[in-house]
Design a protein around this motif. Structure first.
Motif, PDB file in Angstrom:
ATOM      1  N   THR A  76       4.995  -1.640 -15.464  1.00  0.00           N
ATOM      2  CA  THR A  76       5.221  -0.439 -15.711  1.00  0.00           C
ATOM      3  C   THR A  76       7.007   0.015 -15.542  1.00  0.00           C
ATOM      4  O   THR A  76       7.772  -0.542 -16.007  1.00  0.00           O
ATOM      5  CB  THR A  76       4.559   0.966 -14.754  1.00  0.00           C
ATOM      6  N   GLN A  77       7.016   1.076 -15.426  1.00  0.00           N
ATOM      7  CA  GLN A  77       8.477   2.185 -16.346  1.00  0.00           C
ATOM      8  C   GLN A  77       9.654   1.468 -14.672  1.00  0.00           C
ATOM      9  O   GLN A  77       8.693   1.603 -13.689  1.00  0.00           O
ATOM     10  CB  GLN A  77       8.824   3.325 -17.094  1.00  0.00           C
ATOM     11  N   ALA A  78      10.350   1.272 -14.790  1.00  0.00           N
ATOM     12  CA  ALA A  78      11.323   0.767 -13.550  1.00  0.00           C
ATOM     13  C   ALA A  78      12.130   2.709 -13.084  1.00  0.00           C
ATOM     14  O   ALA A  78      12.849   2.428 -12.220  1.00  0.00           O
ATOM     15  CB  ALA A  78      12.667   0.081 -14.184  1.00  0.00           C
ATOM     16  N   ILE A  79      11.643   3.867 -13.389  1.00  0.00           N
ATOM     17  CA  ILE A  79      12.628   5.299 -13.408  1.00  0.00           C
ATOM     18  C   ILE A  79      10.443   5.781 -12.949  1.00  0.00           C
ATOM     19  O   ILE A  79       9.979   5.962 -13.740  1.00  0.00           O
ATOM     20  CB  ILE A  79      13.094   5.471 -14.132  1.00  0.00           C
ATOM     21  N   CYS A  80      10.903   6.261 -11.654  1.00  0.00           N
ATOM     22  CA  CYS A  80       9.377   6.889 -11.067  1.00  0.00           C
ATOM     23  C   CYS A  80       9.877   8.753 -12.138  1.00  0.00           C
ATOM     24  O   CYS A  80      11.016   9.028 -12.874  1.00  0.00           O
ATOM     25  CB  CYS A  80      10.176   7.924  -9.867  1.00  0.00           C
ATOM     26  N   PRO A  81       8.693   9.167 -12.899  1.00  0.00           N
ATOM     27  CA  PRO A  81       8.839   9.960 -13.897  1.00  0.00           C
ATOM     28  C   PRO A  81       9.773  11.761 -13.409  1.00  0.00           C
ATOM     29  O   PRO A  81       9.531  12.151 -13.814  1.00  0.00           O
ATOM     30  CB  PRO A  81       6.872  10.584 -13.403  1.00  0.00           C
ATOM     31  N   HIS A  82      10.007  11.455 -11.666  1.00  0.00           N
ATOM     32  CA  HIS A  82       9.985  12.490 -11.125  1.00  0.00           C
ATOM     33  C   HIS A  82      11.860  13.128 -11.393  1.00  0.00           C
ATOM     34  O   HIS A  82      12.194  13.789 -11.730  1.00  0.00           O
ATOM     35  CB  HIS A  82       9.034  12.966  -9.468  1.00  0.00           C
ATOM     36  N   GLN A  83      12.004  11.502 -10.900  1.00  0.00           N
ATOM     37  CA  GLN A  83      13.575  12.642 -10.824  1.00  0.00           C
ATOM     38  C   GLN A  83      13.854  10.247 -11.112  1.00  0.00           C
ATOM     39  O   GLN A  83      13.514   9.774 -10.971  1.00  0.00           O
ATOM     40  CB  GLN A  83      14.315  12.219  -9.449  1.00  0.00           C
ATOM     41  N   ARG A  84      15.912  10.205 -10.976  1.00  0.00           N
ATOM     42  CA  ARG A  84      16.173   8.964 -11.351  1.00  0.00           C
ATOM     43  C   ARG A  84      16.035   7.883  -9.455  1.00  0.00           C
ATOM     44  O   ARG A  84      16.582   7.131  -9.907  1.00  0.00           O
ATOM     45  CB  ARG A  84      17.314   9.590 -11.280  1.00  0.00           C
ATOM     46  N   ILE A  85      15.079   7.866  -9.431  1.00  0.00           N
ATOM     47  CA  ILE A  85      14.398   6.777  -8.418  1.00  0.00           C
ATOM     48  C   ILE A  85      14.185   5.832  -9.224  1.00  0.00           C
ATOM     49  O   ILE A  85      12.964   5.878 -10.015  1.00  0.00           O
ATOM     50  CB  ILE A  85      13.910   7.853  -7.180  1.00  0.00           C
ATOM     51  N   GLU A  86      14.760   4.634  -8.331  1.00  0.00           N
ATOM     52  CA  GLU A  86      13.638   4.134  -9.234  1.00  0.00           C
ATOM     53  C   GLU A  86      12.855   3.396  -8.541  1.00  0.00           C
ATOM     54  O   GLU A  86      13.010   3.059  -7.285  1.00  0.00           O
ATOM     55  CB  GLU A  86      15.208   1.920  -9.100  1.00  0.00           C
ATOM     56  N   PRO A  87      11.628   2.976  -9.027  1.00  0.00           N
ATOM     57  CA  PRO A  87      10.286   2.582  -7.843  1.00  0.00           C
ATOM     58  C   PRO A  87      10.105   1.654  -6.931  1.00  0.00           C
ATOM     59  O   PRO A  87      10.008   1.110  -6.071  1.00  0.00           O
ATOM     60  CB  PRO A  87       9.189   2.737  -8.835  1.00  0.00           C
ATOM     61  N   ALA A  88      11.236   0.930  -7.529  1.00  0.00           N
ATOM     62  CA  ALA A  88      10.800  -0.825  -6.980  1.00  0.00           C
ATOM     63  C   ALA A  88      11.998  -1.065  -5.850  1.00  0.00           C
ATOM     64  O   ALA A  88      12.057  -1.792  -4.961  1.00  0.00           O
ATOM     65  CB  ALA A  88      12.036  -2.146  -7.462  1.00  0.00           C
ATOM     66  N   GLU A  89      12.342   0.730  -5.333  1.00  0.00           N
ATOM     67  CA  GLU A  89      13.258   1.226  -3.736  1.00  0.00           C
ATOM     68  C   GLU A  89      12.205   1.394  -2.979  1.00  0.00           C
ATOM     69  O   GLU A  89      12.329   1.517  -1.906  1.00  0.00           O
ATOM     70  CB  GLU A  89      14.303   1.745  -4.137  1.00  0.00           C
ATOM     71  N   GLY A  90      10.161   1.132  -3.592  1.00  0.00           N
ATOM     72  CA  GLY A  90      10.171   2.463  -2.493  1.00  0.00           C
ATOM     73  C   GLY A  90       9.147   1.108  -1.962  1.00  0.00           C
ATOM     74  O   GLY A  90       9.609   0.588  -1.785  1.00  0.00           O
ATOM     75  N   GLU A  91       7.839   1.941  -1.853  1.00  0.00           N
ATOM     76  CA  GLU A  91       7.176   0.872  -0.936  1.00  0.00           C
ATOM     77  C   GLU A  91       5.765  -0.063  -1.448  1.00  0.00           C
ATOM     78  O   GLU A  91       5.248   1.261  -2.433  1.00  0.00           O
ATOM     79  CB  GLU A  91       6.233   1.505   0.576  1.00  0.00           C
ATOM     80  N   LEU A  92       5.262  -0.590  -1.669  1.00  0.00           N
ATOM     81  CA  LEU A  92       3.502  -1.170  -2.112  1.00  0.00           C
ATOM     82  C   LEU A  92       3.334  -2.023  -1.349  1.00  0.00           C
ATOM     83  O   LEU A  92       3.292  -2.625   0.080  1.00  0.00           O
ATOM     84  CB  LEU A  92       3.944  -2.487  -3.100  1.00  0.00           C
ATOM     85  N   ASP A  93       2.155  -0.973  -1.432  1.00  0.00           N
ATOM     86  CA  ASP A  93       0.825  -0.706  -0.112  1.00  0.00           C
ATOM     87  C   ASP A  93      -0.599  -1.271  -1.164  1.00  0.00           C
ATOM     88  O   ASP A  93      -1.121  -0.168  -1.571  1.00  0.00           O
ATOM     89  CB  ASP A  93       0.428  -0.434   0.702  1.00  0.00           C
ATOM     90  N   LYS A  94      -0.922  -2.473  -1.069  1.00  0.00           N
ATOM     91  CA  LYS A  94      -1.883  -3.255  -1.815  1.00  0.00           C
ATOM     92  C   LYS A  94      -1.508  -2.510  -3.927  1.00  0.00           C
ATOM     93  O   LYS A  94      -0.758  -4.037  -3.825  1.00  0.00           O
ATOM     94  CB  LYS A  94      -2.885  -2.509  -1.644  1.00  0.00           C
ATOM     95  N   ALA A  95      -2.003  -1.747  -3.907  1.00  0.00           N
ATOM     96  CA  ALA A  95      -2.109  -1.322  -5.510  1.00  0.00           C
ATOM     97  C   ALA A  95      -1.157  -0.484  -5.976  1.00  0.00           C
ATOM     98  O   ALA A  95      -0.897   0.331  -6.607  1.00  0.00           O
ATOM     99  CB  ALA A  95      -2.613  -1.223  -6.668  1.00  0.00           C
ATOM    100  N   ILE A  96      -1.090   0.591  -4.658  1.00  0.00           N
ATOM    101  CA  ILE A  96      -0.752   2.025  -4.396  1.00  0.00           C
ATOM    102  C   ILE A  96       0.936   1.940  -4.383  1.00  0.00           C
ATOM    103  O   ILE A  96       1.502   1.647  -3.021  1.00  0.00           O
ATOM    104  CB  ILE A  96      -1.332   2.981  -3.423  1.00  0.00           C
ATOM    105  N   LEU A  97       1.871   2.781  -4.795  1.00  0.00           N
ATOM    106  CA  LEU A  97       3.361   2.802  -5.162  1.00  0.00           C
ATOM    107  C   LEU A  97       3.465   3.599  -5.080  1.00  0.00           C
ATOM    108  O   LEU A  97       3.605   4.663  -6.215  1.00  0.00           O
ATOM    109  CB  LEU A  97       4.168   1.699  -6.546  1.00  0.00           C
ATOM    110  N   THR A  98       4.659   3.911  -3.570  1.00  0.00           N
ATOM    111  CA  THR A  98       5.193   5.341  -2.914  1.00  0.00           C
ATOM    112  C   THR A  98       6.559   5.299  -3.649  1.00  0.00           C
ATOM    113  O   THR A  98       7.542   4.305  -3.949  1.00  0.00           O
ATOM    114  CB  THR A  98       4.662   5.226  -1.730  1.00  0.00           C
ATOM    115  N   CYS A  99       7.269   5.825  -4.815  1.00  0.00           N
ATOM    116  CA  CYS A  99       8.489   6.153  -4.419  1.00  0.00           C
ATOM    117  C   CYS A  99       9.243   6.480  -3.106  1.00  0.00           C
ATOM    118  O   CYS A  99       8.791   7.794  -2.420  1.00  0.00           O
ATOM    119  CB  CYS A  99       9.246   7.747  -5.236  1.00  0.00           C
TER     120      CYS A  99
END
Length: 108
Positions: free
Chosen positions: A14-37
């Motif tokens: 998927t894309q490396a930028i949250c659709p909301h703002q300039r936050i990289e989703p890879a800096e978030g948390e992955l719980d099973k298949a749910i990625l949280t920005c």
């Protein structure tokens, strides 16, 4: 581009930028298949690429093909959905494991 290896063996891109703002989703948390920005707690189901919170936010979906130890991604398979432009790059998440949530790591 963000590449995730999910529980059960699925590999998604998927894309490396949250659709909301300039936050990289890879800096978030992955719980099973749910990625949280990490910024505003927007959540995405990486299996379906549907937004959970908010439901209308849908990150890009790039076709993935796994062949042996090789992972092939079609970067032209979708258009990134972004509210603001941000830096690109490739993020890699290595599954959440048996313990649940995992911090994600960003690679250049």
């Amino acid at each position: 581009m963000l590449i995730a290896h999910l529980d059960g063996g699925d590999v998604v891109a998927t894309q490396a930028i949250c659709p909301h703002q300039r936050i990289e989703p890879a800096e978030g948390e992955l719980d099973k298949a749910i990625l949280t920005c990490k910024a505003h707690l927007w959540r995405f189901d990486l299996t379906s690429r549907e937004g959970i919170n908010p439901g209308h936010a849908r990150p890009a979906r790039y076709p993935v093909k796994v062949g042996g130890d090789e992972v092939y991604i079609d970067p032209d398979g979708d258009i990134p959905k972004i509210a603001h432009s941000g830096k690109g790059g490739i993020g890699l998440i290595l599954g959440s494991g048996a313990g649940g949530g995992t911090s994600a790591a960003q690679t250049a």
